[in-house]
Scaffold this motif. Structure first.
Motif, short mmCIF file in Angstrom:
data_model
loop_
_atom_site.label_atom_id
_atom_site.label_comp_id
_atom_site.label_asym_id
_atom_site.label_seq_id
_atom_site.Cartn_x
_atom_site.Cartn_y
_atom_site.Cartn_z
N GLN A 180 4.24 -11.38 8.07
CA GLN A 180 4.82 -10.46 9.04
C GLN A 180 4.65 -9.06 8.44
O GLN A 180 5.33 -8.72 7.48
N LEU A 181 3.74 -8.27 8.99
CA LEU A 181 3.43 -6.96 8.42
C LEU A 181 3.74 -5.85 9.41
O LEU A 181 3.64 -6.03 10.62
N VAL A 182 4.10 -4.70 8.85
CA VAL A 182 4.34 -3.49 9.64
C VAL A 182 3.39 -2.42 9.13
O VAL A 182 3.44 -2.07 7.95
N GLY A 186 5.94 -5.47 4.55
CA GLY A 186 6.24 -6.73 5.21
C GLY A 186 6.49 -7.84 4.24
O GLY A 186 6.83 -7.61 3.07
#
Length: 165
Positions: free
Chosen positions: A79-81, A116
């Protein structure tokens, strides 16, 4: 009896399709799942950078991380931002908005920042915080609009493959 050259390319195409079908038949569990979202600050600048080009960079980051995860942590998810994204040269949207920009001579410090978590197949959560921007304008040597952002994604992928994250 002579073989017609027309059938040789057809046989090559059929073989390529068979290989592609076999590659798609791999179990889904072996593939990594990567979700990339935009940070609040970057979302506010998407209209200035160009929606299509930012979307292409999100896809590029997702692909790079998926490849790295499949090498180091098969079955992992991330889960990356994407918190920051800067082009080295003007994007198409920037050139539309500011006609005085030169797509060749207008150069700036570019790069990207990503945060993330990676969750391995055994449930271990690993934090990710990575950024790369050119240190100075003299270090910008690429000719692409997103050269330093691509470099950032490559370095993040290499860090994942080495087990840094």
């Amino acid at each position: 009896m002579r073989k017609s050259p027309f059938f040789a390319p057809a046989a090559a195409v059929a073989a390529a399709l068979a290989v592609a079908g076999a590659a798609q038949a791999q179990p889904e569990a072996a593939q990594s799942a990567v979700n990339v979202t935009l940070g609040a600050e970057l979302q506010s600048r998407v209209d200035k950078l160009g929606d299509r080009e930012v979307g292409e960079q999100v896809a590029r980051l997702q692909t790079e991380v998926e490849q790295a995860l499949s090498q180091r942590y098969p079955g992992a998810s991330a889960q990356l931002v994407l918190t920051d994204l800067k082009p080295n040269r003007p994007t198409m949207q920037q050139m539309r908005d500011t006609p005085g920009l030169d797509p060749i001579r207008s150069v700036s410090i570019g790069g990207a920042a990503v945060e993330g978590t990676i969750v391995t197949a055994d449930g271990e959560s690993r934090p990710v915080k990575f950024s790369y921007f050119s240190p100075s304008i003299r270090d910008v040597y690429g000719y692409g609009v997103w050269h330093d952002a691509d470099r950032a994604f490559d370095r993040l992928g290499a860090g994942i493959e080495r087990g840094r994250y």
